[in-house]
Design a protein around this motif. Structure first.
Motif, PDB file in Angstrom:
ATOM      1  N   UNK A 219       0.840  -1.207   0.000  1.00 23.32           N
ATOM      2  CA  UNK A 219       0.000   0.000   0.000  1.00 23.32           C
ATOM      3  C   UNK A 219       0.876   1.258   0.000  1.00 23.32           C
ATOM      4  N   UNK A 220       1.878   1.281   0.849  1.00 25.02           N
ATOM      5  CA  UNK A 220       2.757   2.443   0.912  1.00 25.02           C
ATOM      6  C   UNK A 220       3.547   2.604  -0.385  1.00 25.02           C
ATOM      7  N   UNK A 221       3.993   1.506  -0.948  1.00 26.82           N
ATOM      8  CA  UNK A 221       4.751   1.569  -2.197  1.00 26.82           C
ATOM      9  C   UNK A 221       3.890   2.097  -3.338  1.00 26.82           C
ATOM     10  N   UNK A 222       2.656   1.627  -3.401  1.00 28.75           N
ATOM     11  CA  UNK A 222       1.742   2.082  -4.455  1.00 28.75           C
ATOM     12  C   UNK A 222       1.496   3.583  -4.331  1.00 28.75           C
ATOM     13  N   UNK A 223       1.250   4.057  -3.128  1.00 31.59           N
ATOM     14  CA  UNK A 223       0.985   5.482  -2.930  1.00 31.59           C
ATOM     15  C   UNK A 223       2.225   6.317  -3.215  1.00 31.59           C
TER      16      UNK A 223
ATOM     17  N   UNK B 261      -3.982 -12.172  -4.137  1.00 29.97           N
ATOM     18  CA  UNK B 261      -3.742 -10.768  -4.452  1.00 29.97           C
ATOM     19  C   UNK B 261      -5.044 -10.057  -4.788  1.00 29.97           C
ATOM     20  N   UNK B 262      -5.857 -10.651  -5.635  1.00 28.69           N
ATOM     21  CA  UNK B 262      -7.131 -10.027  -6.035  1.00 28.69           C
ATOM     22  C   UNK B 262      -8.044  -9.809  -4.831  1.00 28.69           C
ATOM     23  N   UNK B 263      -7.991 -10.733  -3.882  1.00 27.43           N
ATOM     24  CA  UNK B 263      -8.883 -10.648  -2.732  1.00 27.43           C
ATOM     25  C   UNK B 263      -8.367  -9.684  -1.666  1.00 27.43           C
ATOM     26  N   UNK B 264      -7.048  -9.552  -1.545  1.00 25.12           N
ATOM     27  CA  UNK B 264      -6.495  -8.819  -0.408  1.00 25.12           C
ATOM     28  C   UNK B 264      -5.815  -7.495  -0.738  1.00 25.12           C
ATOM     29  N   UNK B 265      -5.255  -7.370  -1.931  1.00 23.28           N
ATOM     30  CA  UNK B 265      -4.532  -6.149  -2.282  1.00 23.28           C
ATOM     31  C   UNK B 265      -5.395  -5.313  -3.224  1.00 23.28           C
ATOM     32  N   UNK B 266      -5.923  -4.227  -2.712  1.00 25.14           N
ATOM     33  CA  UNK B 266      -6.818  -3.381  -3.496  1.00 25.14           C
ATOM     34  C   UNK B 266      -6.039  -2.188  -4.043  1.00 25.14           C
ATOM     35  N   UNK B 267      -6.003  -2.101  -5.368  1.00 27.46           N
ATOM     36  CA  UNK B 267      -5.255  -1.056  -6.054  1.00 27.46           C
ATOM     37  C   UNK B 267      -6.253  -0.050  -6.632  1.00 27.46           C
ATOM     38  N   UNK B 268      -6.189   1.176  -6.179  1.00 29.63           N
ATOM     39  CA  UNK B 268      -7.141   2.203  -6.600  1.00 29.63           C
ATOM     40  C   UNK B 268      -6.674   2.950  -7.844  1.00 29.63           C
ATOM     41  N   UNK B 269      -5.921   2.269  -8.672  1.00 30.90           N
ATOM     42  CA  UNK B 269      -5.414   2.867  -9.905  1.00 30.90           C
ATOM     43  C   UNK B 269      -5.562   1.832 -11.015  1.00 30.90           C
ATOM     44  N   UNK B 270      -5.377   2.264 -12.238  1.00 30.13           N
ATOM     45  CA  UNK B 270      -5.471   1.338 -13.358  1.00 30.13           C
ATOM     46  C   UNK B 270      -4.449   0.223 -13.187  1.00 30.13           C
ATOM     47  N   UNK B 271      -4.895  -1.014 -13.313  1.00 26.87           N
ATOM     48  CA  UNK B 271      -3.980  -2.137 -13.106  1.00 26.87           C
ATOM     49  C   UNK B 271      -4.326  -3.306 -14.013  1.00 26.87           C
ATOM     50  N   UNK B 272      -3.346  -4.153 -14.195  1.00 23.04           N
ATOM     51  CA  UNK B 272      -3.484  -5.315 -15.072  1.00 23.04           C
ATOM     52  C   UNK B 272      -2.880  -6.518 -14.353  1.00 23.04           C
ATOM     53  N   UNK B 273      -3.641  -7.594 -14.233  1.00 20.56           N
ATOM     54  CA  UNK B 273      -3.191  -8.785 -13.531  1.00 20.56           C
ATOM     55  C   UNK B 273      -2.641  -9.792 -14.544  1.00 20.56           C
ATOM     56  N   UNK B 274      -1.382 -10.176 -14.371  1.00 21.45           N
ATOM     57  CA  UNK B 274      -0.737 -11.116 -15.291  1.00 21.45           C
ATOM     58  C   UNK B 274      -0.757 -12.494 -14.634  1.00 21.45           C
ATOM     59  N   UNK B 275      -1.658 -13.334 -15.092  1.00 22.37           N
ATOM     60  CA  UNK B 275      -1.832 -14.634 -14.432  1.00 22.37           C
ATOM     61  C   UNK B 275      -1.803 -15.808 -15.410  1.00 22.37           C
ATOM     62  N   UNK B 276      -1.332 -15.570 -16.626  1.00 17.82           N
ATOM     63  CA  UNK B 276      -1.419 -16.618 -17.643  1.00 17.82           C
ATOM     64  C   UNK B 276      -0.092 -17.326 -17.918  1.00 17.82           C
ATOM     65  N   UNK B 277       1.019 -16.796 -17.419  1.00 16.48           N
ATOM     66  CA  UNK B 277       2.312 -17.430 -17.685  1.00 16.48           C
ATOM     67  C   UNK B 277       2.579 -18.522 -16.650  1.00 16.48           C
ATOM     68  N   UNK B 278       2.419 -19.748 -17.062  1.00 16.35           N
ATOM     69  CA  UNK B 278       2.562 -20.891 -16.157  1.00 16.35           C
ATOM     70  C   UNK B 278       3.645 -21.843 -16.666  1.00 16.35           C
ATOM     71  N   UNK B 279       4.169 -22.656 -15.759  1.00 17.56           N
ATOM     72  CA  UNK B 279       5.106 -23.701 -16.148  1.00 17.56           C
ATOM     73  C   UNK B 279       6.301 -23.160 -16.899  1.00 17.56           C
ATOM     74  N   UNK B 280       6.572 -23.717 -18.069  1.00 16.10           N
ATOM     75  CA  UNK B 280       7.730 -23.326 -18.856  1.00 16.10           C
ATOM     76  C   UNK B 280       7.621 -21.912 -19.403  1.00 16.10           C
ATOM     77  N   UNK B 281       6.444 -21.316 -19.319  1.00 15.07           N
ATOM     78  CA  UNK B 281       6.270 -19.935 -19.783  1.00 15.07           C
ATOM     79  C   UNK B 281       6.400 -18.924 -18.648  1.00 15.07           C
ATOM     80  N   UNK B 282       6.711 -19.373 -17.441  1.00 15.61           N
ATOM     81  CA  UNK B 282       6.777 -18.478 -16.279  1.00 15.61           C
ATOM     82  C   UNK B 282       7.794 -17.359 -16.450  1.00 15.61           C
TER      83      UNK B 282
END
Length: 268
Positions: A174-178, A199-220
């Protein structure tokens, strides 16, 4: 990556060839094992068992070598085995012999800062981004993108790892974001995590944001690539996001990191 960077710096400054001992990665499944040659433009050769024996002698036997990692066996390491098990700058490369074996963390930029351009070139990604990563790369390039990394999975689920590493608090983020938001006109936060549901449930970002959740396994590794393309960074106590921020060579970047990297900094 830290091990490679330190040993690459040593080989460059001493003018000696570099060999990477990846034998202990046989059967190793954590973080996809050894991937440097697959992902990055690295041409260092791999060491074989004979190469290691020529440097270490009887210490080359893997179970014995792992024992020598601990400081209580320091007197048995000999003159060619150097172990850095802390997160600081313990050795001076100029004091090390041409023929030596580096083992441990080597997690200090000071080992390779003098050859930073070469290390960044070595850690350039072989393949171009594609699919969703290409779309995100374009968005990052056209906005004031801020990478934000939350590491939880392999630490939060393991009591021993949690006791050593600890986790960055929500207040830290929160402090870092602000802090970043007060210094940038229109920040776009690009969020990475190994536990995106948390993260989605606990970290609330009051600015435009994009969640990157598709890179799995060998694509990490693509998460690190996308991090490196961002202009500013909020990193976790994680070498993954440390490198994501370091590979970004922008001179005016903001990088926010935890004051305490380890919960137990007496580990040796």
């Amino acid at each position: 990556m830290f091990q490679y960077a330190a040993s690459r710096a040593l080989s460059l400054t001493r003018g000696v060839p570099l060999r990477l001992d990846a034998q202990d990665f046989d059967g190793y499944t954590l973080h996809n094992g050894f991937e440097l040659h697959r992902i990055f433009n690295i041409d260092a050769q791999l060491a074989n068992a004979l190469d290691v024996r020529q440097v270490l002698g009887w210490r080359a036997f893997s179970p014995l070598r792992r024992k020598l990692f601990h400081k209580r066996f320091v007197s048995f390491r000999g003159e060619n085995l150097f172990v850095d098990s802390l997160f600081n700058h313990r050795y001076h490369l100029a004091d090390m012999p041409d023929l030596c074996y580096l083992m441990g963390n080597w997690q200090s930029e000071r080992y390779f800062a003098q050859v930073a351009d070469t290390i960044r070139a070595d850690f350039s990604f072989k393949a171009l981004p594609s699919g969703r990563n290409a779309v995100l790369a374009e968005l990052i390039g056209n906005t004031t993108a801020v990478s934000l990394h939350v590491r939880r999975g392999d630490i939060a689920s393991n009591a021993a790892s949690l006791a050593v590493h600890g986790l960055c608090s929500l207040e830290y983020y929160r402090q870092a974001i602000e802090y970043v938001a007060t210094r940038l006109a229109k920040p776009e936060f690009v969020i990475f995590s190994d536990d995106m549901a948390w993260v989605r449930e606990n970290l609330h970002v009051d600015y435009s944001c994009h969640y990157v959740d598709h890179n799995k396994g060998l694509e990490s590794y693509n998460d690190m690539r996308l991090m490196s393309l961002c202009h500013h960074h909020i990193i976790a106590n994680s070498s993954f996001s440390w490198w994501g921020a370091w590979l970004d060579d922008k001179s005016d970047k903001i990088v926010i990191a935890p004051k305490q990297w380890l919960r137990d900094d007496s580990i040796d």
